[in-house]
Design a protein around this motif. Structure first.
Motif, mmCIF file in Angstrom:
data_model
loop_
_atom_site.group_PDB
_atom_site.id
_atom_site.type_symbol
_atom_site.label_atom_id
_atom_site.label_comp_id
_atom_site.label_asym_id
_atom_site.label_seq_id
_atom_site.Cartn_x
_atom_site.Cartn_y
_atom_site.Cartn_z
ATOM 1 N N THR A 7 0.822 -1.202 0.000
ATOM 2 C CA THR A 7 0.000 0.000 0.000
ATOM 3 C C THR A 7 0.863 1.263 0.000
ATOM 4 O O THR A 7 0.481 2.293 0.512
ATOM 5 C CB THR A 7 -0.955 0.021 1.211
ATOM 6 O OG1 THR A 7 -0.190 -0.164 2.417
ATOM 7 C CG2 THR A 7 -1.985 -1.066 1.112
ATOM 8 N N GLN A 8 2.037 1.137 -0.568
ATOM 9 C CA GLN A 8 2.920 2.286 -0.751
ATOM 10 C C GLN A 8 2.254 3.344 -1.634
ATOM 11 O O GLN A 8 1.468 3.043 -2.528
ATOM 12 C CB GLN A 8 4.223 1.788 -1.385
ATOM 13 C CG GLN A 8 5.003 2.786 -2.193
ATOM 14 C CD GLN A 8 6.059 2.129 -3.047
ATOM 15 O OE1 GLN A 8 6.486 1.015 -2.769
ATOM 16 N NE2 GLN A 8 6.484 2.785 -4.100
ATOM 17 N N LEU A 9 2.552 4.606 -1.375
ATOM 18 C CA LEU A 9 2.083 5.681 -2.234
ATOM 19 C C LEU A 9 3.229 6.647 -2.496
ATOM 20 O O LEU A 9 4.204 6.705 -1.749
ATOM 21 C CB LEU A 9 0.879 6.410 -1.618
ATOM 22 C CG LEU A 9 1.063 7.104 -0.263
ATOM 23 C CD1 LEU A 9 1.480 8.559 -0.437
ATOM 24 C CD2 LEU A 9 -0.236 7.028 0.542
ATOM 25 N N PRO A 24 0.038 0.674 8.742
ATOM 26 C CA PRO A 24 -0.292 1.721 9.723
ATOM 27 C C PRO A 24 0.817 2.743 9.964
ATOM 28 O O PRO A 24 0.643 3.655 10.750
ATOM 29 C CB PRO A 24 -0.511 0.898 10.989
ATOM 30 C CG PRO A 24 0.487 -0.210 10.867
ATOM 31 C CD PRO A 24 0.580 -0.535 9.394
ATOM 32 N N THR A 25 1.986 2.609 9.319
ATOM 33 C CA THR A 25 3.127 3.450 9.684
ATOM 34 C C THR A 25 3.146 4.795 8.978
ATOM 35 O O THR A 25 3.456 5.812 9.581
ATOM 36 C CB THR A 25 4.434 2.711 9.373
ATOM 37 O OG1 THR A 25 4.511 2.452 7.963
ATOM 38 C CG2 THR A 25 4.488 1.385 10.132
ATOM 39 N N TYR A 26 2.876 4.808 7.667
ATOM 40 C CA TYR A 26 2.956 6.010 6.836
ATOM 41 C C TYR A 26 4.327 6.673 6.953
ATOM 42 O O TYR A 26 4.459 7.892 7.016
ATOM 43 C CB TYR A 26 1.842 7.001 7.189
ATOM 44 C CG TYR A 26 0.475 6.424 6.937
ATOM 45 C CD1 TYR A 26 -0.033 6.344 5.645
ATOM 46 C CD2 TYR A 26 -0.297 5.921 7.982
ATOM 47 C CE1 TYR A 26 -1.276 5.792 5.401
ATOM 48 C CE2 TYR A 26 -1.538 5.362 7.742
ATOM 49 C CZ TYR A 26 -2.026 5.300 6.448
ATOM 50 O OH TYR A 26 -3.242 4.745 6.212
ATOM 51 N N VAL A 375 -13.680 5.955 9.093
ATOM 52 C CA VAL A 375 -12.730 6.479 10.072
ATOM 53 C C VAL A 375 -11.533 7.103 9.357
ATOM 54 O O VAL A 375 -10.937 6.475 8.474
ATOM 55 C CB VAL A 375 -12.243 5.367 11.027
ATOM 56 C CG1 VAL A 375 -11.161 5.892 11.971
ATOM 57 C CG2 VAL A 375 -13.419 4.814 11.822
ATOM 58 N N LEU A 376 -11.187 8.321 9.726
ATOM 59 C CA LEU A 376 -10.001 8.991 9.190
ATOM 60 C C LEU A 376 -8.781 8.478 9.948
ATOM 61 O O LEU A 376 -8.666 8.669 11.156
ATOM 62 C CB LEU A 376 -10.133 10.501 9.357
ATOM 63 C CG LEU A 376 -8.960 11.357 8.885
ATOM 64 C CD1 LEU A 376 -8.722 11.174 7.396
ATOM 65 C CD2 LEU A 376 -9.220 12.830 9.203
ATOM 66 N N VAL A 377 -7.857 7.792 9.233
ATOM 67 C CA VAL A 377 -6.723 7.157 9.901
ATOM 68 C C VAL A 377 -5.415 7.909 9.702
ATOM 69 O O VAL A 377 -4.440 7.665 10.422
ATOM 70 C CB VAL A 377 -6.554 5.695 9.423
ATOM 71 C CG1 VAL A 377 -7.775 4.871 9.782
ATOM 72 C CG2 VAL A 377 -6.287 5.625 7.920
ATOM 73 N N HIS A 378 -5.369 8.818 8.717
ATOM 74 C CA HIS A 378 -4.132 9.577 8.511
ATOM 75 C C HIS A 378 -4.449 10.885 7.798
ATOM 76 O O HIS A 378 -5.266 10.918 6.877
ATOM 77 C CB HIS A 378 -3.130 8.767 7.688
ATOM 78 C CG HIS A 378 -1.779 9.413 7.578
ATOM 79 N ND1 HIS A 378 -0.899 9.485 8.630
ATOM 80 C CD2 HIS A 378 -1.157 10.030 6.535
ATOM 81 C CE1 HIS A 378 0.209 10.100 8.250
ATOM 82 N NE2 HIS A 378 0.072 10.451 6.987
ATOM 83 N N PRO A 405 -13.555 -4.386 11.213
ATOM 84 C CA PRO A 405 -13.747 -3.171 12.016
ATOM 85 C C PRO A 405 -12.712 -2.123 11.651
ATOM 86 O O PRO A 405 -11.665 -2.434 11.091
ATOM 87 C CB PRO A 405 -13.554 -3.677 13.449
ATOM 88 C CG PRO A 405 -12.660 -4.865 13.310
ATOM 89 C CD PRO A 405 -13.056 -5.510 12.018
ATOM 90 N N PRO A 406 -12.969 -0.864 11.978
ATOM 91 C CA PRO A 406 -11.994 0.188 11.669
ATOM 92 C C PRO A 406 -10.725 0.023 12.483
ATOM 93 O O PRO A 406 -10.760 -0.483 13.611
ATOM 94 C CB PRO A 406 -12.732 1.475 12.050
ATOM 95 C CG PRO A 406 -13.778 1.049 13.027
ATOM 96 C CD PRO A 406 -14.177 -0.325 12.624
ATOM 97 N N PRO A 407 -9.568 0.422 11.931
ATOM 98 C CA PRO A 407 -8.309 0.284 12.660
ATOM 99 C C PRO A 407 -8.172 1.347 13.740
ATOM 100 O O PRO A 407 -8.881 2.357 13.746
ATOM 101 C CB PRO A 407 -7.266 0.489 11.554
ATOM 102 C CG PRO A 407 -7.941 1.422 10.607
ATOM 103 C CD PRO A 407 -9.394 1.044 10.620
ATOM 104 N N LYS A 408 -7.229 1.124 14.651
ATOM 105 C CA LYS A 408 -6.923 2.123 15.661
ATOM 106 C C LYS A 408 -6.067 3.219 15.035
ATOM 107 O O LYS A 408 -5.187 2.954 14.229
ATOM 108 C CB LYS A 408 -6.180 1.482 16.838
ATOM 109 C CG LYS A 408 -7.025 0.480 17.610
ATOM 110 C CD LYS A 408 -6.251 -0.088 18.789
ATOM 111 C CE LYS A 408 -7.107 -1.075 19.571
ATOM 112 N NZ LYS A 408 -6.358 -1.646 20.713
ATOM 113 N N VAL A 409 -6.323 4.459 15.424
ATOM 114 C CA VAL A 409 -5.599 5.601 14.885
ATOM 115 C C VAL A 409 -4.451 5.942 15.822
ATOM 116 O O VAL A 409 -4.655 6.147 17.015
ATOM 117 C CB VAL A 409 -6.538 6.820 14.723
ATOM 118 C CG1 VAL A 409 -5.778 8.002 14.156
ATOM 119 C CG2 VAL A 409 -7.706 6.458 13.830
ATOM 120 N N SER A 410 -3.231 5.986 15.281
ATOM 121 C CA SER A 410 -2.059 6.299 16.098
ATOM 122 C C SER A 410 -2.022 7.777 16.437
ATOM 123 O O SER A 410 -2.610 8.608 15.746
ATOM 124 C CB SER A 410 -0.778 5.902 15.353
ATOM 125 O OG SER A 410 -0.659 6.638 14.158
#
Length: 620
Positions: A7-9, A24-26, A375-378, A405-410
């Protein structure tokens, strides 16, 4: 070396180009930033990433983020890969060469070795690239009245085959294992326009064809299997004078030649977009005068489901996104993504990226990553963001899965809170999963100041208002709703009485307020407050004491109470000057934070001293 997240961008801003890992790292991949890149492009399978700088084109192995080869060619402005990434095409603007030499500005290269395979002259940037079959065995390009085919294994032999048709102006190769070619021939000398489909192994007679009028240009949309074709036709001018953008129609063709039709739409107006489902058996169309309509059709152009009516649009408008479950055709959630100019699904089908790009919008540039549950994750702000793209991936890597389910937001994701959204419209098909994305926009119609508060003339009413038209016949001043029951009429009368009672109560409160001189000065709270003068909302924020005093004076003056009397000319000038000072204070605060201001904003800051001097002179 470890592989990079699928999922690289990649994004390109005015000053930099960066590769970023997905959820989840971005994290930004180190030693990869490059500020000289003018454009970039992934291969269809995501195996390669090409980067064009003024000096050359660098090809990166996207799997490990390592250089693969480099094309030593200057001033490349367009890049395109073959379906499997084995070949890469480049285009540069044509220039006049000395000694009457012909400029070969379209070149096909071998990706791994950066070796030149063949060169052409291509003057226009529109449809500049060659078209490949899915297995890369052949590629084709159009010249006047002909489509030339080349064998990729025998390029040195020259043209392999030709399809000659008089007046042909466009063509499209199908995807799939058995490639076909569709060609478009416009109207000429009272003869209708036509689209014909041929097998690339036999040009003697078409497998299917459709003739029609009202077509100056077309957009051809194949399904992923290459078995059916949608043809969106458009004229330059709408002779009915109903649209600025010409007249559009949609036609369906099967390559088997056993079925074709004009897709019947239930609302007049232009066709805004069309997209095939990943299963190649369904397609969706957004069409009609505003507010537009969206309909899902089967593989025989029969309507399956109506998604409702709403004005489509995104750009710098207050757009939203609806997520639908295709299996039961129920809406899962709605996401608010204002000012977005781009919207993409991630290859794994779990996330949606929205982005605000420059120069479409020069402020609030950046991108956001949303889970499909809403859910907004980043959230990443990027100054002057110009281009952004997910790294593509093969469908086989992500089979159908159940809802998650939606992931946890760091904490370091940059996300403060996910805002709920409101409204449904521009439909964008999600590829490789059961979900559909609907870009949404719902805003009120613009009305000029002189027309506000008055009834809308019948000629300007929208189609969806037809069921709400009011028959203003004289029935004791009771408006009659056409086709409404007596119960509806009684409800309207009851609501009218409630409004009149509320209006009377408000007038009494205003009279009491005038008598008691309730409004004599501004509230002293540090938080922003609002006051109303002549139906205008005045924001009072903590600017400076000298800026607050004139407003407090204006509000406490006999002629400017909330009762609705008019401001004097002096008070109006004070209000305008205070507003400008408040805006200057906000600009100076942005400047202190490091934001880059435009020239007009800097000029506005320079007028602060003059405005304050003028304000002092107006003080009582």
């Amino acid at each position: 070396m470890a592989t990079v997240s699928p999922t690289q961008l990649t994004y390109r801003s005015f000053n930099n180009l960066s590769l970023v890992l997905g959820h989840p790292t971005y994290e930004t991949i180190k030693n990869f930033q490059d500020g000289s890149i003018k454009t970039f492009q992934y291969s269809k399978d995501g195996g390669y990433l090409s980067l064009a700088s003024p000096e050359s084109v660098k090809i990166i192995n996207a799997e490990i983020a390592e250089p693969l080869s480099e094309i030593e060619k200057k001033n490349i402005v367009e890049i395109g890969f073959s379906p499997k990434g084995t070949y890469i095409s480049t285009w540069e603007r044509p220039v006049k060469l000395p000694d009457n030499l012909v400029h070969k500005n379209l070149i096909v290269w071998e990706t791994a070795t950066a070796q030149t395979l063949i060169q052409f002259t291509q003057k226009s940037s529109a449809n500049w690239n060659v078209q490949w079959t899915e297995d890369e065995s052949f590629f084709s390009r159009m010249v006047t009245g002909e489509v030339h085919f080349y064998d990729s294994k025998r390029i040195d032999k020259g043209i392999h085959n030709k399809l000659r048709l008089e007046n042909i102006i466009d063509f499209s190769l199908s995807p799939g294992k058995n490639p076909f070619i569709a060609v478009f021939i416009p109207e000429k000398n009272s003869a209708p326009a036509s689209v014909r489909i041929y097998s690339i192994s036999n040009f003697n007679s078409p497998l299917a064809q459709k003739t029609f009028f009202k077509a100056d240009k077309v957009r051809m949309n194949w399904n992923d299997l290459g078995t059916n074709l949608l043809v969106l036709t458009q004229t330059e001018v709408d002779k009915t004078n109903k649209s600025y953008y010409g007249e559009t129609n949609l036609y369906f063709l099967s390559v088997a030649g056993n079925y074709d039709c004009c897709v019947q739409l239930k609302k007049d107006g232009p066709i805004h977009d069309v997209a095939w489902s990943p299963n190649s058996k369904e397609f969706i169309v957004v069409y009609g005068y505003m507010p537009a309509k969206a309909t899902l059709f089967d593989h025989r152009a029969n309507p399956i489901h109506e998604f409702g009516i709403s004005p489509p649009g995104f750009g710098n408008l207050a757009g939203t996104i609806d997520i639908w479950d295709r299996e039961n055709l129920k809406k899962l959630t709605t996401i608010e993504a204002p000012n977005s100019s781009e919207c993409f699904w991630s290859p794994d089908g779990r996330y949606i990226m929205t982005a605000t790009l420059s120069p479409r919008l020069r402020v609030d540039n950046g991108y956001k990553i949303w889970h499909y549950t809403g859910v907004l994750v980043h959230d990443e702000s990027i100054q002057e963001l110009l281009q952004i793209q997910w790294r593509p991936a093969s469908v086989e890597q992500y089979p159908m899965r159940t809802l998650s389910p939606p992931p946890k937001v760091s904490e370091d994701s940059g996300v403060l809170a996910a805002k709920p959204s409101r409204n449904p419209s521009f439909y964008l098909l999600r590829k490789r999963t059961i979900f559909w994305v609907v870009k949404l926009l719902k805003v009120g119609a613009y009305r000029p100041p002189h027309a506000r508060g008055t009834a809308t003339p019948d000629m300007f009413k929208r189609e969806d208002e037809a069921t709400k038209r009011i028959n203003m016949q004289d029935h004791g001043n009771k408006p009659m709703i056409v086709g409404a029951s007596e119960v509806t009429t009684k409800a309207a009368v009851k609501n009218k009485k409630k409004r009149e009672a509320a209006k009377k109560k408000k007038e009494e409160a205003n009279i009491t307020s005038e008598k008691s001189n309730a409004v004599s000065s501004l509230p002293q709270s540090p938080a922003p407050t609002q006051q109303v003068i002549d139906n205008d909302i005045i924001d009072t924020v903590d600017v400076t004491d000298s800026a607050k005093e004139p407003i407090a004076s204006a509000l406490s003056t006999n002629g400017t109470s909330q009762g609705g009397s008019l401001l004097s000319e002096t008070d109006k000038k004070i209000r305008n000057l205070t507003k400008k000072l408040r805006q200057i204070a906000e600009l100076k605060e942005r400047q202190q934070k490091g934001d880059k201001l435009e020239l007009t904003q800097m000029q506005k800051i320079a007028t602060e001293a003059t405005l304050r001097k003028e304000l002092e002179m107006l003080k009582p």
